[in-house]
Design a protein around this motif. Structure first.
Motif, short mmCIF file in Angstrom:
data_model
loop_
_atom_site.label_atom_id
_atom_site.label_comp_id
_atom_site.label_asym_id
_atom_site.label_seq_id
_atom_site.Cartn_x
_atom_site.Cartn_y
_atom_site.Cartn_z
N GLY A 1 0.81 -1.21 0.00
CA GLY A 1 0.00 0.00 0.00
C GLY A 1 0.84 1.27 0.00
N GLU A 2 2.17 1.10 -0.01
CA GLU A 2 3.08 2.25 -0.03
C GLU A 2 2.82 3.08 -1.28
N SER A 3 2.85 4.41 -1.11
CA SER A 3 2.64 5.32 -2.22
C SER A 3 3.96 6.00 -2.58
N VAL A 4 4.30 6.00 -3.88
CA VAL A 4 5.56 6.56 -4.36
C VAL A 4 5.25 7.60 -5.43
N ASP A 5 5.84 8.79 -5.28
CA ASP A 5 5.71 9.83 -6.31
C ASP A 5 6.62 9.45 -7.47
N THR A 6 6.04 8.87 -8.50
CA THR A 6 6.79 8.29 -9.60
C THR A 6 7.74 9.28 -10.26
N PHE A 7 7.29 10.50 -10.51
CA PHE A 7 8.10 11.51 -11.18
C PHE A 7 8.35 12.71 -10.27
N GLY A 8 8.47 12.47 -8.98
CA GLY A 8 8.70 13.57 -8.04
C GLY A 8 7.40 14.14 -7.52
N ASP A 9 7.53 15.16 -6.67
CA ASP A 9 6.35 15.71 -6.01
C ASP A 9 5.55 16.70 -6.85
N ALA A 10 6.08 17.14 -7.97
CA ALA A 10 5.36 18.12 -8.81
C ALA A 10 5.62 17.86 -10.29
N PRO A 11 5.24 16.67 -10.79
CA PRO A 11 5.47 16.40 -12.21
C PRO A 11 4.62 17.32 -13.08
N GLN A 12 5.03 17.46 -14.32
CA GLN A 12 4.27 18.27 -15.27
C GLN A 12 3.87 17.39 -16.43
N GLY A 13 2.72 17.69 -17.02
CA GLY A 13 2.32 16.91 -18.17
C GLY A 13 0.98 17.31 -18.73
N TYR A 14 0.75 16.87 -19.95
CA TYR A 14 -0.52 17.11 -20.65
C TYR A 14 -0.96 15.84 -21.34
N LEU A 15 -2.26 15.66 -21.41
CA LEU A 15 -2.88 14.56 -22.12
C LEU A 15 -3.99 15.17 -22.97
N SER A 16 -3.93 14.96 -24.28
CA SER A 16 -4.93 15.55 -25.18
C SER A 16 -5.67 14.46 -25.93
N TYR A 17 -6.99 14.61 -25.99
CA TYR A 17 -7.86 13.73 -26.77
C TYR A 17 -8.55 14.58 -27.83
N ASP B 1 -10.88 13.65 -33.57
CA ASP B 1 -10.54 12.76 -34.68
C ASP B 1 -10.12 11.38 -34.20
N GLY B 2 -10.20 11.14 -32.87
CA GLY B 2 -9.85 9.83 -32.32
C GLY B 2 -8.38 9.64 -32.03
N ARG B 3 -7.60 10.74 -32.05
CA ARG B 3 -6.17 10.65 -31.76
C ARG B 3 -5.90 11.25 -30.39
N MET B 4 -4.83 10.75 -29.76
CA MET B 4 -4.44 11.25 -28.45
C MET B 4 -2.92 11.43 -28.39
N LEU B 5 -2.49 12.32 -27.50
CA LEU B 5 -1.07 12.58 -27.26
C LEU B 5 -0.88 12.80 -25.76
N VAL B 6 0.24 12.33 -25.23
CA VAL B 6 0.56 12.56 -23.83
C VAL B 6 2.05 12.85 -23.70
N ILE B 7 2.38 13.78 -22.80
CA ILE B 7 3.77 14.02 -22.41
C ILE B 7 3.76 14.29 -20.92
N ILE B 8 4.66 13.60 -20.22
CA ILE B 8 4.81 13.77 -18.77
C ILE B 8 6.31 13.86 -18.49
N VAL B 9 6.69 14.82 -17.63
CA VAL B 9 8.09 14.96 -17.24
C VAL B 9 8.20 15.06 -15.72
N LYS B 10 9.33 14.60 -15.21
CA LYS B 10 9.60 14.63 -13.79
C LYS B 10 9.70 16.07 -13.29
N ALA B 11 9.39 16.25 -12.03
CA ALA B 11 9.51 17.56 -11.40
C ALA B 11 10.97 18.02 -11.43
#
Length: 158
Positions: free
Chosen positions: A43-59, A62-72
């Motif tokens: 049940g341990e929780s881990v901040d995968t990309f740090g405490d303040a990651p940045q990112g966008y997910l677009s839908y 036209d049925g296409r999607m893009l995602v970018i996520i970066v570490k804090a």
């Protein structure tokens, strides 16, 4: 026999309408709020990309999607021509980016990846649960084994 056909057509139309409505709810650009992995055994929780990651997910419609996520607080490199292999590896390991098509299936959204920062993901299918917290059974960074990744997001203003 005709009534059976009509019922089947109505069931298909209702399911298609529900998926279309779910699709509509996803359309737009979403900003990452948090990204954590929860270890199933402890049940341990881990901040995968740090405490303040940045990112966008677009839908898109036209049925296409893009995602970018970066570490804090990723380190800013000086002259890109002078970046060391270790610095390149750190930059690669502190981001996620991919695109493809998507479809909604009930409370899941299915990403069919056709381009990715990590070629091992290209050609794969990534399944996400749709809720206030998105869940990923296939974590995209290096969280602990046997964990579930949760991504909180909010829609960006127009």
């Amino acid at each position: 026999m005709n009534s059976l056909r009509i019922m089947i057509i109505l069931c298909i139309a209702t399911a298609s309408s529900a998926n279309a409505q779910a699709n509509q709810r996803l359309l737009g650009t979403w900003r990452l709020v948090s990204l954590t992995a929860q270890v199933a055994g402890t049940g341990e929780s881990v901040d995968t990309f740090g405490d303040a990651p940045q990112g966008y997910l677009s839908y898109g419609g036209d049925g296409r999607m893009l995602v970018i996520i970066v570490k804090a607080r990723r380190p800013k490199q000086g002259d890109i021509g002078q970046v060391t292999d270790a610095e390149r590896l750190e930059l690669f390991n502190t981001m996620v980016a991919y695109g493809g098509t998507f479809r909604v299936d009930g409370d899941r959204v299915i990403h069919n990846v056709d381009i990715s920062w990590n070629e091992n993901w290209t050609g794969t299918t990534q399944v996400r649960s749709v809720s206030d917290r998105w869940r990923s059974a296939h974590p995209h960074s290096r969280p602990p084994e046997d964990s579930v990744t949760r991504m909180r997001r909010r829609q960006c203003p127009v």
